[in-house]
Write a protein that holds these residues in place. Structure first.
Motif, PDB file in Angstrom:
ATOM      1  N   GLY A 171      -0.121  19.240  -4.160  1.00  0.00           N
ATOM      2  CA  GLY A 171      -1.988  20.677  -4.758  1.00  0.00           C
ATOM      3  C   GLY A 171      -2.405  21.363  -3.883  1.00  0.00           C
ATOM      4  N   PHE A 172      -1.939  20.971  -2.883  1.00  0.00           N
ATOM      5  CA  PHE A 172      -2.168  22.501  -1.659  1.00  0.00           C
ATOM      6  C   PHE A 172      -1.234  23.766  -1.890  1.00  0.00           C
ATOM      7  CE2 PHE A 172      -1.361  24.455   2.363  1.00  0.00           C
ATOM      8  CZ  PHE A 172      -3.072  25.487   2.546  1.00  0.00           C
ATOM      9  N   LEU A 173       0.046  23.234  -2.038  1.00  0.00           N
ATOM     10  CA  LEU A 173       0.735  24.465  -2.018  1.00  0.00           C
ATOM     11  C   LEU A 173       0.547  24.774  -3.441  1.00  0.00           C
ATOM     12  CD1 LEU A 173       3.825  22.717  -0.802  1.00  0.00           C
ATOM     13  CD2 LEU A 173       2.575  24.343   0.432  1.00  0.00           C
ATOM     14  N   ALA A 174       0.425  23.797  -4.712  1.00  0.00           N
ATOM     15  CA  ALA A 174       0.254  24.892  -5.784  1.00  0.00           C
ATOM     16  C   ALA A 174      -1.084  25.629  -5.733  1.00  0.00           C
ATOM     17  CB  ALA A 174       0.383  23.646  -6.499  1.00  0.00           C
ATOM     18  N   TRP A 175      -1.782  24.990  -5.384  1.00  0.00           N
ATOM     19  CA  TRP A 175      -3.664  26.349  -4.665  1.00  0.00           C
ATOM     20  C   TRP A 175      -2.697  27.648  -3.591  1.00  0.00           C
ATOM     21  CZ3 TRP A 175      -5.879  27.384  -0.497  1.00  0.00           C
ATOM     22  CH2 TRP A 175      -6.830  28.019   0.275  1.00  0.00           C
ATOM     23  N   LYS A 176      -2.291  27.164  -3.245  1.00  0.00           N
ATOM     24  CA  LYS A 176      -1.766  27.882  -2.368  1.00  0.00           C
ATOM     25  C   LYS A 176      -0.889  29.349  -3.193  1.00  0.00           C
ATOM     26  CE  LYS A 176       0.402  28.676   2.136  1.00  0.00           C
ATOM     27  NZ  LYS A 176       0.325  29.198   3.416  1.00  0.00           N
ATOM     28  N   CYS A 177      -0.215  28.753  -3.950  1.00  0.00           N
ATOM     29  CA  CYS A 177       1.160  29.787  -4.799  1.00  0.00           C
ATOM     30  C   CYS A 177      -0.103  30.443  -5.315  1.00  0.00           C
ATOM     31  CB  CYS A 177       1.797  28.341  -5.344  1.00  0.00           C
ATOM     32  SG  CYS A 177       3.108  28.601  -3.961  1.00  0.00           S
ATOM     33  N   LEU A 178      -0.447  29.516  -6.516  1.00  0.00           N
ATOM     34  CA  LEU A 178      -1.937  30.727  -7.285  1.00  0.00           C
ATOM     35  C   LEU A 178      -2.975  31.274  -6.436  1.00  0.00           C
ATOM     36  CD1 LEU A 178      -2.374  27.138  -9.529  1.00  0.00           C
ATOM     37  CD2 LEU A 178      -0.479  29.583 -10.536  1.00  0.00           C
ATOM     38  N   SER A 179      -3.320  31.068  -5.153  1.00  0.00           N
ATOM     39  CA  SER A 179      -4.748  32.099  -4.856  1.00  0.00           C
ATOM     40  C   SER A 179      -3.570  33.629  -3.981  1.00  0.00           C
ATOM     41  CB  SER A 179      -5.474  31.558  -4.197  1.00  0.00           C
ATOM     42  OG  SER A 179      -4.820  30.605  -3.050  1.00  0.00           O
ATOM     43  N   GLN A 228       1.154  -1.271   0.068  1.00  0.00           N
ATOM     44  CA  GLN A 228      -0.103   0.107   0.485  1.00  0.00           C
ATOM     45  C   GLN A 228       0.931   0.865  -0.160  1.00  0.00           C
ATOM     46  OE1 GLN A 228      -3.141  -0.116   2.525  1.00  0.00           O
ATOM     47  NE2 GLN A 228      -3.879  -2.161   2.607  1.00  0.00           N
ATOM     48  N   GLU A 229       1.905   1.512  -0.371  1.00  0.00           N
ATOM     49  CA  GLU A 229       3.278   2.507  -0.637  1.00  0.00           C
ATOM     50  C   GLU A 229       1.943   3.043  -1.475  1.00  0.00           C
ATOM     51  OE1 GLU A 229       6.170   3.099   0.813  1.00  0.00           O
ATOM     52  OE2 GLU A 229       5.875   0.548   1.123  1.00  0.00           O
ATOM     53  N   TRP A 230       1.244   3.035  -2.331  1.00  0.00           N
ATOM     54  CA  TRP A 230       0.815   4.652  -2.984  1.00  0.00           C
ATOM     55  C   TRP A 230      -0.444   4.880  -2.114  1.00  0.00           C
ATOM     56  CZ3 TRP A 230      -4.492   4.074  -1.270  1.00  0.00           C
ATOM     57  CH2 TRP A 230      -5.433   2.438  -1.276  1.00  0.00           C
ATOM     58  N   LYS A 231      -0.986   4.839  -0.282  1.00  0.00           N
ATOM     59  CA  LYS A 231      -1.332   5.694  -0.166  1.00  0.00           C
ATOM     60  C   LYS A 231       0.083   6.775  -0.073  1.00  0.00           C
ATOM     61  CE  LYS A 231      -4.282   2.676   2.543  1.00  0.00           C
ATOM     62  NZ  LYS A 231      -4.604   1.795   4.121  1.00  0.00           N
ATOM     63  N   ALA A 232       0.615   6.728   0.183  1.00  0.00           N
ATOM     64  CA  ALA A 232       2.451   7.657   0.320  1.00  0.00           C
ATOM     65  C   ALA A 232       2.662   8.812  -0.279  1.00  0.00           C
ATOM     66  CB  ALA A 232       3.069   7.391   0.712  1.00  0.00           C
ATOM     67  N   LEU A 233       2.378   8.353  -1.493  1.00  0.00           N
ATOM     68  CA  LEU A 233       1.525   8.927  -3.435  1.00  0.00           C
ATOM     69  C   LEU A 233       0.859   9.565  -3.269  1.00  0.00           C
ATOM     70  CD1 LEU A 233       2.475   9.825  -5.879  1.00  0.00           C
ATOM     71  CD2 LEU A 233       1.069   7.603  -6.400  1.00  0.00           C
ATOM     72  N   ILE A 234      -0.355   9.555  -2.885  1.00  0.00           N
ATOM     73  CA  ILE A 234      -1.775  10.256  -2.860  1.00  0.00           C
ATOM     74  C   ILE A 234      -1.672  11.420  -1.629  1.00  0.00           C
ATOM     75  CG2 ILE A 234      -3.983  10.046  -2.270  1.00  0.00           C
ATOM     76  CD1 ILE A 234      -4.551   7.433  -2.713  1.00  0.00           C
ATOM     77  N   ALA A 235      -0.874  11.368  -0.257  1.00  0.00           N
ATOM     78  CA  ALA A 235      -0.417  11.752   0.234  1.00  0.00           C
ATOM     79  C   ALA A 235       0.054  13.058  -0.463  1.00  0.00           C
ATOM     80  CB  ALA A 235      -0.334  11.722   2.077  1.00  0.00           C
ATOM     81  N   PHE A 236       1.177  12.685  -0.985  1.00  0.00           N
ATOM     82  CA  PHE A 236       1.742  13.786  -1.724  1.00  0.00           C
ATOM     83  C   PHE A 236       1.610  14.194  -2.237  1.00  0.00           C
ATOM     84  CE2 PHE A 236       4.857  14.979  -5.495  1.00  0.00           C
ATOM     85  CZ  PHE A 236       5.887  15.607  -4.180  1.00  0.00           C
ATOM     86  N   LEU A 237       0.776  14.216  -3.005  1.00  0.00           N
ATOM     87  CA  LEU A 237       0.062  14.594  -4.089  1.00  0.00           C
ATOM     88  C   LEU A 237      -0.973  15.630  -3.697  1.00  0.00           C
ATOM     89  CD1 LEU A 237      -0.898  11.736  -7.113  1.00  0.00           C
ATOM     90  CD2 LEU A 237       0.526  13.717  -7.282  1.00  0.00           C
ATOM     91  N   ILE A 238      -1.380  15.412  -2.645  1.00  0.00           N
ATOM     92  CA  ILE A 238      -2.442  16.645  -1.937  1.00  0.00           C
ATOM     93  C   ILE A 238      -2.016  17.490  -1.469  1.00  0.00           C
ATOM     94  CG2 ILE A 238      -4.231  16.616  -0.418  1.00  0.00           C
ATOM     95  CD1 ILE A 238      -5.513  13.512  -0.634  1.00  0.00           C
ATOM     96  N   ALA A 239      -0.666  16.924  -0.884  1.00  0.00           N
ATOM     97  CA  ALA A 239      -0.245  18.045   0.243  1.00  0.00           C
ATOM     98  C   ALA A 239       0.914  19.622  -0.915  1.00  0.00           C
ATOM     99  CB  ALA A 239       0.768  17.849   0.598  1.00  0.00           C
TER     100      ALA A 239
END
Length: 116
Positions: free
Chosen positions: A108-116, A95-106
């Protein structure tokens, strides 16, 4: 499993998690966040790693020999052993894919914060 990235580091997720956390600390540009991550690492992460390794020693008699050869947190230089192939089945099973999902969420959050 002692092939692939596991021949350089006991659990590659350790270094991945630490590198990601360091990236978020740097991206935040706040020393306070760095202190929080350092405290969490020392008080939570290191004891969890130790408990996990105790569990692995009980499950796998050969784990002690493996742990004596392979570093816990700082990867050894590649090339000392022959590399084994990456296996998607093992990736899914652990279930290493869970770490990938957490990374993508984080990320994405940073990208959203940079763009807003």
């Amino acid at each position: 499993c002692d092939g692939g990235p596991y021949q350089y580091l006991r659990n590659p997720l350790y270094i991945g998690t630490l590198t990601t956390a360091l990236g978020f600390v740097v991206a935040s540009r706040r020393w306070e966040i760095g202190v929080v991550f350092a405290v969490l690492f020392l008080l939570i992460y290191l004891p969890v790693v130790e408990l996990e390794e105790q569990h692995l020693r009980k499950l796998f008699p050969a784990y002690d020999a493996y742990a004596n050869e392979v570093p816990r947190l700082i990867p050894r230089i590649p090339g000392r052993k022959s590399a084994r192939r990456f296996r998607w089945a093992t990736y899914k099973k652990n279930q290493e894919w869970k770490a990938l999902i957490a990374f993508l969420i984080a990320a994405g959050f940073l990208a959203w914060k940079c763009l807003s």
